[in-house]
Structure formats: C-alpha cells, structure tokens
Design a protein around this motif. Structure first.
Motif, PDB file in Angstrom:
ATOM      1  N   ILE A 140      -6.713   3.662   5.881  1.00  0.00           N
ATOM      2  CA  ILE A 140      -7.850   2.735   5.860  1.00  0.00           C
ATOM      3  C   ILE A 140      -8.173   2.251   4.453  1.00  0.00           C
ATOM      4  O   ILE A 140      -8.560   1.095   4.258  1.00  0.00           O
ATOM      5  N   GLU A 141      -7.987   3.096   3.446  1.00  0.00           N
ATOM      6  CA  GLU A 141      -8.274   2.643   2.093  1.00  0.00           C
ATOM      7  C   GLU A 141      -7.298   1.553   1.665  1.00  0.00           C
ATOM      8  O   GLU A 141      -7.684   0.594   0.980  1.00  0.00           O
ATOM      9  N   ASP A 142      -6.026   1.690   2.080  1.00  0.00           N
ATOM     10  CA  ASP A 142      -5.053   0.635   1.775  1.00  0.00           C
ATOM     11  C   ASP A 142      -5.423  -0.663   2.483  1.00  0.00           C
ATOM     12  O   ASP A 142      -5.237  -1.756   1.935  1.00  0.00           O
ATOM     13  N   GLU A 143      -5.944  -0.554   3.706  1.00  0.00           N
ATOM     14  CA  GLU A 143      -6.334  -1.749   4.449  1.00  0.00           C
ATOM     15  C   GLU A 143      -7.546  -2.418   3.795  1.00  0.00           C
ATOM     16  O   GLU A 143      -7.626  -3.646   3.730  1.00  0.00           O
ATOM     17  N   ILE A 144      -8.477  -1.609   3.304  1.00  0.00           N
ATOM     18  CA  ILE A 144      -9.626  -2.180   2.588  1.00  0.00           C
ATOM     19  C   ILE A 144      -9.155  -2.818   1.283  1.00  0.00           C
ATOM     20  O   ILE A 144      -9.616  -3.915   0.912  1.00  0.00           O
ATOM     21  N   GLU A 145      -8.223  -2.168   0.600  1.00  0.00           N
ATOM     22  CA  GLU A 145      -7.672  -2.747  -0.628  1.00  0.00           C
ATOM     23  C   GLU A 145      -7.002  -4.091  -0.331  1.00  0.00           C
ATOM     24  O   GLU A 145      -7.097  -5.035  -1.125  1.00  0.00           O
ATOM     25  N   HIS A 146      -6.332  -4.184   0.812  1.00  0.00           N
ATOM     26  CA  HIS A 146      -5.705  -5.453   1.205  1.00  0.00           C
ATOM     27  C   HIS A 146      -6.772  -6.538   1.365  1.00  0.00           C
ATOM     28  O   HIS A 146      -6.595  -7.670   0.896  1.00  0.00           O
ATOM     29  N   ALA A 147      -7.873  -6.188   2.010  1.00  0.00           N
ATOM     30  CA  ALA A 147      -8.965  -7.164   2.190  1.00  0.00           C
ATOM     31  C   ALA A 147      -9.529  -7.579   0.842  1.00  0.00           C
ATOM     32  O   ALA A 147      -9.711  -8.775   0.564  1.00  0.00           O
ATOM     33  N   VAL A 148      -9.791  -6.603  -0.022  1.00  0.00           N
ATOM     34  CA  VAL A 148     -10.369  -6.873  -1.335  1.00  0.00           C
ATOM     35  C   VAL A 148      -9.424  -7.709  -2.192  1.00  0.00           C
ATOM     36  O   VAL A 148      -9.866  -8.536  -3.000  1.00  0.00           O
ATOM     37  N   SER A 149      -8.120  -7.532  -1.995  1.00  0.00           N
ATOM     38  CA  SER A 149      -7.133  -8.266  -2.800  1.00  0.00           C
ATOM     39  C   SER A 149      -7.153  -9.765  -2.547  1.00  0.00           C
ATOM     40  O   SER A 149      -6.579 -10.530  -3.322  1.00  0.00           O
TER      41      SER A 149
END
Length: 567
Positions: free
Chosen positions: A348-357
């Motif tokens: 989930i943290e990688d998915e949030i990082e994807h959104a933030v990117s």
C-alpha cells in the motif's frame, strides 16, 4: 403519488442539516469531517496553507429555482435557527436534505418539526435516503431517492416538462488561506453550473452514480452545448463571472455537447474558464488545444491504483497525462482510493507513492468505503464483511474502514490514509505552490497564442500569480525549509522565475506582502493548534414569497424575485 392539497400554494421550507459541524457531538458532527470539501478531503494536512471554503447545498437550491410555490431555503442553520423558522413560517411542507453521516441530525430535525409544526408534511431527500430501512429510522412522510426537481414538481402538480431553470450559484464562499479570509466581490468566484446528475461509468464505490440510477444512468438537465451556453451567459450577466465550475461527474465524456459549447464560445468571443470533472479516458478524447480553447483550466481526475480495473483508467498513462495537462496550464486535482481489495501492508505504501508521484496541484485521498446504496455495499454485505454497530456518522471515507478488509485492519486504514495526505504535502509542497507552477507554465505557452480569447483568459488568471501568490511563495519557501529542503529550493526557483517574467511589480509585491503573509500563516498555525474551527454562516433565501400568510393560500404562483439574508 397524490399531490399536496394546496398545490403550488403550499408554503415550503427546504433546509440543510443544522450545525455546528466541525466538532464531535451526539447528533453526528465530527471534528474530522467538517463542512469543507477541500480541508476535509484534499488539503487537510497542509495546515495554514490548506484551502478553506464552504459550498452551498446546491440540490435544494435547484429545487427552489424550479417550483412556483413560495419557498424558503435555509442553509447551515443552528437548531435555534431551525426552530425559529418553523415557528415564524407556518410551513405546509418541510424538506430536509442530508448525506448519510448526518442521519442523527435528520432524526432530530424531524422530531422538532413534528413538535413545532405538526400540520406540515415532512420530506427527506439526499443521499441519506439510501440507508436501509430509512422509513423506520426517520419520522417523515416522504423519502425522495434520486433527482428532486421532478419529484417536487409532481407533488405540487406542476408541469414536469418545463425546462430546468438554473439558480445563481457562486461555487464557494468564505474562502480562507494563509490565515486570511479572501474578499468576496462580484465576479471574484466561479459560478457553479450543474449540467447533469449521475455518471455513465458508475464505479462500484460511487455514491453519486448509485443515487441517480447506477452504472450507465444519468439525467441531463442541459443536453446540448447551445443550452449550456445560454445558461452560462445568463450567469455571466447576473453574477459578473468569467469562470464556471461544471458540477458534472464526467463533463468531458459528453464530447458533442462540449464541442458545441466551444463553437458558441468562439462565435461570441467568450474567454471563459471551466473547472470540470473528467475521467482519464474521457480527457484523452480531446487534444490539448481543444481543452485549452474550451477554457478548461482545472480538472478533477480519478487516479486509482495502476492495478485497478476501472474502465476510466484503461490504456492511459496517468502520470504522463498529468504532466501534459499541467504543462498546458491546466491544474489537476487527483483523487485516489486507499485500501482497495488488493492492497496489503506490503504494497500500500508503494501504491500511495505512485499516487503522490503524479505531483498533481491538489490530491484527494479517500478510504475504500462501502456506503449504503452502492454496488460495493451490497457486495460486502453479501460476503458478510460489514463491520456491525458502527455509527453512521463515522462512515465517510476519512476515518476508518467500515468493513473487514482481507489484509488491512480498521486502525491501520486510518494510519495509511493520514500518511497519504502527509506524504503528498511533504513531497510535493503546498497546493498553492504547485498551482502557481502550473499557471506560469500555461502563461508562458499561451501568452502569444493567436486566439485572443485564450490570451485573455491566461492574462486574467496570471494577475494574482505575479503579485499576491508570489508573496505567498516567499513565505512558503521559508517555512518549508524545515519540512523538505528540496521543495523549498524549488519554490525559490519558481519565485525567481515569476519575478523574471513580471519584473518590478512582482518583486515589490513580494517585499511588501511576503513578511506579512508569513506572520498571518504562523498566527493561523497557532489558532489551529489551539483547536480553532471554521463554520459556515446561516443563509436564508426566499422565492415567490409574500410576508402575509393569507397570500400563500392562493393556488396561483406568487410573483417576486429571490430575497436573501445571511448572518
């Protein structure tokens, strides 16, 4: 359904639920869920840089504008205000509009209405009517599930085929940022236009789509670009506006209507600006030039997980699309769901990082939430995964899960959601800074564009950037050194680019206003830390009104312009 005995002579009160809102109380108000769209769901981690504003209850305003009976709209009342209006109004019909989280307030208002106005017919509408067994939870006579204009016209015995008249709606009010309340002047805020309700795409978690019929269902109030143009032209004349917030779940999906609107705008030399909702696949149906000429300056776009199967994201590189839009001066409001079925503590943290990117100008984060009435709710219920005995006031997507997720606990859902907001702010900086970058990019690209309409719009939008916004950047640059030094340097670079572009005026504004804005920002942070909250004002608007009760007994429509008082 039988019509009301008085028909169009019935005296009507339409009310939103009572405040205060940004506090925890027994009626369902929650401090975490204030009556502010942006500070609630988008910029809530940005402190004094959070965008604060209120939006009117547009649904009851639309109903009021489209009936000929004497009607009062009471927006953001206190319980005292509501009681006083009931005692003084002698209403035949009392309508209350609400979302699900405010079910406790609806129950209390109906109880009070039965006590103080026992002869009145009580009507409840809005998303709260999607609650299972609402008829047994609330003491009301009618529950309006779906579009309310035609329901009320039918109940009053009015012409159902009469064209929809659009009320004059200013999109936001009482705007505040950097510790300052912005002046409210004529034409200074966009007008809201509601072309349709519902959504053809119908994501399984979407309450709006479900409320208006479900996937593939929508109701067009204005089917053509010609009709929209006429409404927008009226709002331009009456409100003095040149920008419009198109409150349509997927405005760009209706391409023939949008292109016909563009032709009318060109024909009449309108340099209007449009803020729209649109899915990624709908945006890709247009060239960037078409979007710019149409006046699209802000897009709210769903940016769910790259692993999601929603049709609106198929075959679209959303990060590249976001960069492209911003490079053309179009501000992007991203929207991401946290806690989808495939999310785990490991991914989930990688998915949030994807959104933030995506580095959008603004970014909304919401928990995956099965809300009554949606296909997702029915699915989770059938699977036996709903969490029992939760207060409906806490089921809104900004707190904790209301179901048993396969991999993420209820408490962890809040932790990941809060982290998403903080991560976006710390990595990308305040939204006001990001928006300033997008505005400068658009200005540079289009300041010499052949179409004068486009040049005029960008010139109008750039005025604040060269003065007040640049002074705000000076304050951000200083404050963000403690948060993210790299972002602070980026803000400094942008500020210098603006000063190079606009010269002496921009530098003077920064010197004069920068220190002051830093002081107001710090003052605001202290206020917020001490628990300061922000509430909307009560507003009462009356149409077809006559002060004497006897006059309302006539079945003939009462003449007169709207009368508004706000406190």
């Amino acid at each position: 359904m039988a019509t009301h005995p008085k028909g169009t002579g019935a005296r009507i009160l339409l009310s939103s639920v009572f405040g205060p809102y940004a506090q925890d109380d027994e009626f369902g108000s929650r401090a975490i869920n204030p009556m502010e769209l942006y500070h609630n769901q988008v910029t809530r981690a940005q402190g004094a840089y959070s965008l604060r504003m209120f939006h009117r209850s547009w649904g009851i305003m639309m109903i009021q504008a489209n009936i000929s009976a004497p009607c009062a709209v009471l927006d953001f009342p206190t319980l005292k205000d509501f009681r006083e209006e009931l005692l003084g109004g002698q209403y035949d019909i009392i309508g209350i509009s609400s979302i699900i989280v405010n079910i406790g307030k609806v129950q209390e208002m109906c109880r009070i209405a039965r006590e103080l106005s026992p002869h009145s017919v009580l009507i409840v509408g809005g998303h709260v009517t999607a609650l299972p067994g609402i008829e047994n939870r609330v003491d009301a006579d009618h529950f309006v599930k779906g579009e309310g204009i035609s329901w009320m016209r039918r109940y009053l015995g009015e012409d159902l085929e009469r064209p929809v008249r659009h009320p004059e709606i200013v999109s936001g009010m009482k705007t505040r940022i950097l510790g300052l309340s912005l002046p409210e002047k004529r034409g200074g805020t966009a007008a809201t236009i509601i072309p349709s309700v519902g959504c053809p795409l119908g994501c399984n978690f979407c309450t709006t789509s479900a409320f208006f019929g479900g996937k593939g269902k929508f109701i067009n109030f204005y089917k053509t670009g010609d009709e929209l143009f006429e409404v927008m032209q009226q709002m331009e004349a009456r409100l003095g506006v040149s920008t419009f917030f198109m409150m349509d779940e997927n405005f760009l999906l209706h391409r023939p209507r949008a292109l016909q609107l563009l032709e009318r705008m060109k024909e009449h030399n309108k340099s209007w600006g449009l803020a729209v909702f649109a899915s990624a696949n709908a945006i890709r149906k247009y060239t960037m030039l078409e979007l710019v000429e149409l006046g699209v300056s802000w897009i709210w776009m769903g940016l769910e997980s790259p692993q999601a199967t929603y049709a609106k994201l198929q075959q679209t590189d959303t990060r590249q699309l976001t960069r492209e839009l911003r490079n053309h001066g179009i501000r992007v409001q991203g929207s991401t769901i946290v806690g989808l079925e495939h999310h785990t503590p490991d991914n989930i943290e990688d998915e949030i990082e994807h959104a933030v990117s995506h580095n959008t100008d603004f970014h909304q984060f919401m928990l995956y939430t099965p809300v009554p009435g949606t296909p997702l709710y029915q699915q989770i219920k059938d699977e036996g995964r709903l969490t029992e005995n939760l207060d409906f006031a806490d089921i809104h997507g900004q707190y904790k899960f209301n179901f048993r997720h396969a991999a993420i606990s209820r408490d962890d859902s809040k932790r990941f959601l809060d982290w998403a907001f903080r991560r976006d702010f710390e990595r990308n900086g305040p939204s006001l800074y990001r928006m300033s970058r997008t505005m400068l990019e658009g200005w540079r690209r289009y300041k010499h564009f052949p179409d004068a309409r486009v040049r005029t719009r960008f010139a109008r939008e750039i005025n604040k950037l060269s003065t007040v916004y640049n002074a705000a950047l000076w304050s951000m640059e200083k404050d963000f050194r403690k948060v993210n030094r790299a972002v602070s340097e980026d803000i400094r670079t942008l500020r210098r680019e603006i000063e190079e572009e606009f010269g002496f005026t921009s530098r003077i504004a920064t010197l004069a206003l920068g220190p002051f804005l830093r002081w107001t920002t710090r003052r605001e942070e202290r206020r917020l830390a001490s628990g300061w909250t922000y509430e909307p004002p009560k507003i009462i608007e009356r149409t077809n009104w006559c002060s004497t009760i006897e006059a309302t007994e006539s079945t003939e429509p009462l003449a007169g312009e709207p009368v508004m008082a706000s406190t």
